[in-house]
Design a protein around this motif. Sequence first.
Motif, PDB file in Angstrom:
ATOM      1  N   UNK A 205      -3.408   5.792   6.855  1.00 50.17           N
ATOM      2  CA  UNK A 205      -4.460   4.852   7.270  1.00 50.17           C
ATOM      3  C   UNK A 205      -5.810   5.569   7.401  1.00 50.17           C
ATOM      4  N   UNK A 206      -5.768   6.759   8.020  1.00 48.84           N
ATOM      5  CA  UNK A 206      -7.019   7.512   8.225  1.00 48.84           C
ATOM      6  C   UNK A 206      -7.596   7.968   6.884  1.00 48.84           C
ATOM      7  N   UNK A 207      -6.706   8.402   6.000  1.00 51.35           N
ATOM      8  CA  UNK A 207      -7.167   8.873   4.693  1.00 51.35           C
ATOM      9  C   UNK A 207      -7.787   7.735   3.882  1.00 51.35           C
ATOM     10  N   UNK A 208      -7.125   6.575   3.923  1.00 44.60           N
ATOM     11  CA  UNK A 208      -7.652   5.431   3.166  1.00 44.60           C
ATOM     12  C   UNK A 208      -9.041   5.040   3.689  1.00 44.60           C
ATOM     13  N   UNK A 209      -9.170   4.973   5.017  1.00 43.58           N
ATOM     14  CA  UNK A 209     -10.450   4.543   5.594  1.00 43.58           C
ATOM     15  C   UNK A 209     -11.555   5.556   5.287  1.00 43.58           C
ATOM     16  N   UNK A 210     -11.198   6.831   5.268  1.00 44.50           N
ATOM     17  CA  UNK A 210     -12.230   7.842   4.994  1.00 44.50           C
ATOM     18  C   UNK A 210     -12.727   7.750   3.556  1.00 44.50           C
ATOM     19  N   UNK A 211     -11.873   7.278   2.654  1.00 47.66           N
ATOM     20  CA  UNK A 211     -12.272   7.176   1.238  1.00 47.66           C
ATOM     21  C   UNK A 211     -12.958   5.849   0.932  1.00 47.66           C
ATOM     22  N   UNK A 212     -12.377   4.748   1.442  1.00 49.29           N
ATOM     23  CA  UNK A 212     -12.847   3.417   1.017  1.00 49.29           C
ATOM     24  C   UNK A 212     -13.686   2.701   2.072  1.00 49.29           C
ATOM     25  N   UNK A 213     -13.664   3.177   3.307  1.00 53.75           N
ATOM     26  CA  UNK A 213     -14.548   2.632   4.340  1.00 53.75           C
ATOM     27  C   UNK A 213     -14.005   1.398   5.031  1.00 53.75           C
ATOM     28  N   UNK A 218      -2.991  -5.546   4.300  1.00 50.20           N
ATOM     29  CA  UNK A 218      -2.650  -6.513   3.259  1.00 50.20           C
ATOM     30  C   UNK A 218      -3.936  -6.911   2.534  1.00 50.20           C
ATOM     31  N   UNK A 219      -4.016  -6.688   1.221  1.00 48.20           N
ATOM     32  CA  UNK A 219      -5.261  -7.001   0.513  1.00 48.20           C
ATOM     33  C   UNK A 219      -5.500  -8.509   0.424  1.00 48.20           C
ATOM     34  N   UNK A 220      -6.726  -8.905   0.732  1.00 49.37           N
ATOM     35  CA  UNK A 220      -7.094 -10.319   0.629  1.00 49.37           C
ATOM     36  C   UNK A 220      -7.649 -10.617  -0.755  1.00 49.37           C
ATOM     37  N   UNK A 221      -8.302  -9.613  -1.359  1.00 46.29           N
ATOM     38  CA  UNK A 221      -8.870  -9.831  -2.699  1.00 46.29           C
ATOM     39  C   UNK A 221      -8.407  -8.725  -3.660  1.00 46.29           C
ATOM     40  N   UNK A 222      -8.687  -8.987  -4.949  1.00 46.86           N
ATOM     41  CA  UNK A 222      -8.230  -8.041  -5.973  1.00 46.86           C
ATOM     42  C   UNK A 222      -8.937  -6.698  -5.855  1.00 46.86           C
ATOM     43  N   UNK A 223     -10.152  -6.689  -5.281  1.00 43.37           N
ATOM     44  CA  UNK A 223     -10.862  -5.420  -5.096  1.00 43.37           C
ATOM     45  C   UNK A 223     -10.046  -4.508  -4.196  1.00 43.37           C
ATOM     46  N   UNK A 224      -9.544  -5.051  -3.084  1.00 45.06           N
ATOM     47  CA  UNK A 224      -8.754  -4.246  -2.152  1.00 45.06           C
ATOM     48  C   UNK A 224      -7.434  -3.830  -2.800  1.00 45.06           C
TER      49      UNK A 224
END
Length: 573
Positions: A205-213, A218-224
Motif C-alpha cells: 500500500x505504501x509503495x503504491x501510494x508513493x508511486x501513484x499518489x 478497488x479501481x473505480x476507473x480504467x486509469x486506476x
Amino acid sequence: MRYNKKKIALATLPFAVMLHSASLWADAYSDAAEKWVKDEFSVSTLTQQQQLDELSWFTQAAKKFRGMEINVASETLTTHKYESQVLAKAFQEITGIKVNHDLIQEGDVVEKLQTQMQSGRNIYDAYVNDSDLIGTHFRYGKVVPISDMMKGDGKDYTSPTLDLDDFIGLSFTTGPDGKLYQLPTQQFANLYWFRADWFARADLKAKFKSIYGYDLGVPVNWSAYEDIAEFFTDKVKTIDGEPVYGHMDYGKKDPSLGWRFTDAWFSMAGAGDKGIPNGLPVDEWGIRVENCHPVGSSVSRGGATNGPAAVYATTKYVDWLRKYAPPEAQGMTFSESGPVPAQGGVAQQIFWYTAFTADMTAKGLPVVNEDGSPKWRMAPSPVGPYWEEGMKKGYQDVGAWTFMNSTPDDRRLAAWLYAQFTTSKTVSLQKTLVGLTPIRESDINSPEMAAAAPKLGGLVEFYKGPARKEWSPTGTNVPDYPKLAQLWWQYISQAASGEASPQEALNGLAAAQDKVMQRLERAKVQDNCGPKLNKPRDEAYWLAQPGSPKAKLSNEKPQGVTVSYDELLRSWE
C-alpha cells in the motif's frame, strides 16, 4: 412411442385393476416427493409441507404426459450438470416423465437451435439458451413466448407457485413487445477480481501510494486498473519469491475471443448509450436501433462499433495483454485462461466470470486460506473514460429455458413442466448453493446464502446490492446473435496479433456486421423489427450528435480513482 404403448396396455386392464394401479402410482409419486424433499432438497425457502404441496402439483399436472420421454439440452456448466444428473432423475420419479438432459458445448447448443429454427425439424423439446439471443428470438418468430404459453395451451400446466416476480433476470428475457420469451434457470456476472490479501499489505500500500499518489484499492476507473496492473507487473514483480502479474486475459485466435468483447467490453469503456438493461439507441455492441429496427453498426450509419470509444477499449485490451499479463496469456483461450488466477500469481482481473466461484474456493488452492475463506474478493468492474452514469457496467450471462414452435405441443408442454421444476422454489435454493448461479430473489436473501457468504468472496453481497441491475446480457438490438457473434473473434484477433491496428480491425468488424444486417434486410426473413440500414454519411455528423457514437476524448486517462472494499460493501447496504 412408450406413451402410446402404455395407453394401449392400460386399455386392456379391468377397471378395478386400473384403480388399484392408479393408487399405487399415486403412492409411488408422493413417496418419491417425500424422499427427495428429505434427502436432497432439505434446504428451501419453502417449508417442507409447501415443498410437498408444490411437488404434488407437478405430479398431478404431469398425468397427461406420464410415460413420455423428452429431450432437452444445455451447455456444460456446474448448474446444468446438477439439473441433468439430479433434477432430471427427481422429476422422473415425481412425475413419471423421463427427461434426457443432454450437456453439450455452448456452440453446439446454438448450432442445434439454429438447425431447428431453419429446418423446422424438432431436435430438442427445450433448450437452455443464453438470453443473448433475445433479439434473435423476438425477430424470427420461431420461439414460443412463455407469456403466450402461460395464457394459452400451457395455462393448465403452469405452476401456481411459479412466482415470476421472484426471478431476478426477467428483464433480460423480455422482448421489446413486452412478452417473456425465455425463463431464466441460471445466471452469473462478469466482475472485477482481486487479491484482497495483497491489497491489504502495508508495504505494498505504501509503495503504491508513493508511486501513484493515491491509495491501492478497488479501481473505480480504467486509469486506476491500469496503474495497479503496471504496479504489480513492473514495480512489485515478485511476492514470496514467485513472479506476479497485474492483469490476466487471453488472446488466442479462437471463437472464445469474441465473447471477451460481445460480453460488454465496449460498454465497460463507455461506448454505448445510457439505458438499463442495455443502451438505447446504441447498445454495447455498437448497433443503433431506431423504432426497433437495427439501422447500422458503423459510425457512418450511426453505430459505434468502430467509434473512438470502441477503439480506445480495444487498444487497452491489446496493450494490457502484452504489457501486464503472463506471457503465455497471449496464446490462451477462454477455458485455458480461466483457472490461471486460482494458481496464485495474478493480482487482479478486470473481467472475471462469477461462474468460476465454486472452482475458486476449493480447499488447498494458493488463493484459499486454511480455514476455507478466500484470499480474493470480487467487486464491480471499473469503467472507462467514455462511461456515463445510467449506462450498464458489465455483463451477466443468463441461461434460460427456450421453447421452439417446431416442437410438437405435447412434448413442449411436458418440457415446460420440467423447466418449471428446475426453477421451482422446492429445488432452486439447493441448486443455487451447488452452482452459485442465483435466479431467485428469495434464494439470494435466504439465511442459507447469508451463511455461505463469507466463503464466496462477495458474490452474495453483489447480488443483494443494487449494483447488479447495471450488469446485463446482450440486448434486443442484436438481430441475429449467431450470425453476428461469429464475426467478432475473427476481427478482434487481428488486433490481438498485431496484424491490424484496433481502428482497422474494428472498421472491418463494423462493415461485416452491416453487411450481415443488409442481407437480413434484403432477404426479408425478419418480419418483426428486422434491420433497415441507414445510408452512410460523414462520420463527423454522427459524432457531433448527443450520445453514442461519441467523439474522441482529448484525455483518455483521467486521474485514477480507487475505493476500499469495505467502503464498497457499505454502499451496497
